[in-house]
Design an enzyme around this catalytic site. Structure first.
Site, PDB file in Angstrom:
ATOM      1  NE  ARG A 149      -1.518   0.679  -8.072  1.00 33.49           N
ATOM      2  CZ  ARG A 149      -0.242   0.538  -7.754  1.00 33.49           C
ATOM      3  NH1 ARG A 149       0.604   1.557  -7.883  1.00 33.49           N
ATOM      4  NH2 ARG A 149       0.219  -0.617  -7.302  1.00 33.49           N
ATOM      5  CE  LYS A 173      -3.243   0.081  -4.721  1.00 36.47           C
ATOM      6  NZ  LYS A 173      -3.737  -1.299  -4.576  1.00 36.47           N
ATOM      7  CG  HIS A 245      -6.943  -1.164 -12.855  1.00 39.15           C
ATOM      8  ND1 HIS A 245      -6.213  -0.202 -12.196  1.00 39.15           N
ATOM      9  CD2 HIS A 245      -6.530  -2.350 -12.362  1.00 39.15           C
ATOM     10  CE1 HIS A 245      -5.399  -0.791 -11.326  1.00 39.15           C
ATOM     11  NE2 HIS A 245      -5.568  -2.096 -11.419  1.00 39.15           N
ATOM     12  NE  ARG A 248      -1.743  -1.317 -12.036  1.00 36.57           N
ATOM     13  CZ  ARG A 248      -0.530  -1.020 -11.584  1.00 36.57           C
ATOM     14  NH1 ARG A 248       0.218  -0.129 -12.220  1.00 36.57           N
ATOM     15  NH2 ARG A 248      -0.042  -1.609 -10.508  1.00 36.57           N
ATOM     16  CG  HIS A 271       2.178  -5.419  -8.696  1.00 33.98           C
ATOM     17  ND1 HIS A 271       1.982  -6.294  -9.747  1.00 33.98           N
ATOM     18  CD2 HIS A 271       1.101  -4.589  -8.694  1.00 33.98           C
ATOM     19  CE1 HIS A 271       0.834  -5.994 -10.347  1.00 33.98           C
ATOM     20  NE2 HIS A 271       0.287  -4.977  -9.726  1.00 33.98           N
ATOM     21  CE1 TYR A 280      -1.974  -8.185 -15.693  1.00 30.71           C
ATOM     22  CE2 TYR A 280      -0.470  -7.915 -13.848  1.00 30.71           C
ATOM     23  CZ  TYR A 280      -1.601  -7.516 -14.541  1.00 30.71           C
ATOM     24  OH  TYR A 280      -2.365  -6.486 -14.084  1.00 30.71           O
TER      25      TYR A 280
END
Length: 299
Positions: A149, A173, A245, A248, A271, A280
């Site tokens: 990110r 995150k 992004h 990514r 994730h 994806y």
């Protein structure tokens, strides 16, 4: 309880008990600010503890009428649910009014990706004769080579580079750390940047451990990286609207297209849920469909 006190307490809970990053705390706070704005529009101004399910449903309708798209509404709902969970934990309310609140139906949008050829063109368009050239090349190689990110890239530390074993440690995150493999091209570009450019920059106090710096020795902003990528896209005549992004998404898509295990991709992207990574596989299906259309004799 007044709204200001409630929001302040919520922020402290997110930061101290949930250990959320500043960006996440700010995002949640903005969501509750919107609810506060809605409460102020009512003839009998609603307080945090007096809002009920009907009020919250009316708030979602109000947000939609302001032009807020379903994905933004869903994000705000996530913030509201977290807020009332905090209120319940602190015994500021007896029941959670958001418990039965339904999220709007969202049609998941597949992210834009770049082809491997486009990525090569963007990197080749970097003017390495300029002082920032080696740094910008290292940035793009790292974004694409590790699927970071943009916030993870701007916060990347020298002490978290393990280039000899081809790994970097990333803070994602919720301040969660993960080890991510990094490819040979990215390693080469980072080493050139550090050894040829970064060593000559007068570094600001407190920024000594940050990898990517501006000419004044401070960490780069996300906006600076965004603008750099847009300029390169314009240079090569790329028609897509791209951002950090996009690299990514391209990293993940190319891995899945190449047959990578979805769990491994999930781990590399950081994730929390595999369902986030599963987007994806949809991209992969589009790739397979186009391959059949192009090469199958019956197509």
């Amino acid at each position: 309880m007044d709204w200001r006190s409630a929001i302040k307490g919520f922020q402290a809970y997110l930061k101290l008990e949930k250990s959320l990053a500043d960006n996440s705390v700010e995002a949640y706070s903005r969501d509750i600010e919107k609810l506060y704005q809605f409460a102020e529009t009512k003839p009998f101004k609603l307080k945090p503890e007096t809002i009920n399910l009907t009020d919250l449903r009316e708030f979602i309708t109000w947000a939609a009428e302001l032009g807020m798209i379903p994905s933004s509404q869903a994000r705000i709902l996530s913030g509201i649910k977290a807020f009332y969970k905090y209120m319940l934990m602190e015994d500021l309310i007896k029941s959670d009014p958001s418990e039965l609140l339904e999220s709007p139906k969202i049609r998941r949008k597949l992210p834009d990706t770049l082809s491997y050829q486009d990525i090569n063109k963007l990197i080749a368009a970097i003017d390495l004769s300029k002082p920032e050239g080696p740094r910008n090349k290292a940035i793009l190689e790292t974004l694409y080579g590790s699927g970071l990110r943009v916030s993870e890239l701007t916060e990347l530390k020298l002490s978290n580079l393990y280039l000899d074993i081809e790994f970097i440690k990333v803070t994602g995150k919720g301040n969660k750390e993960r080890l991510v493999p990094i490819g040979a091209e990215a390693i080469k570009a980072i080493k050139i940047y550090i050894e040829s450019l970064r060593v000559h920059i007068p570094i600001k106090k407190g920024e000594d451990d940050i990898v990517f710096l501006n000419r004044r020795g401070a960490r780069l902003s996300r906006q600076m990286i965004f603008l750099m990528i847009q300029d390169l896209a314009q240079t090569i005549g790329l028609k897509k609207t791209i951002s950090p992004h996009t690299f990514r998404h391209s990293f993940a898509t190319h891995l899945v297209e190449g047959g990578a295990d979805l769990r491994a991709v999930q781990e590399m992207l950081g994730h929390e849920s595999i369902t986030t990574t599963e987007i994806y596989t949809h991209l992969d299906r589009e790739y397979l469909k186009s391959t059949i259309s192009q090469f199958h004799p019956r197509s």
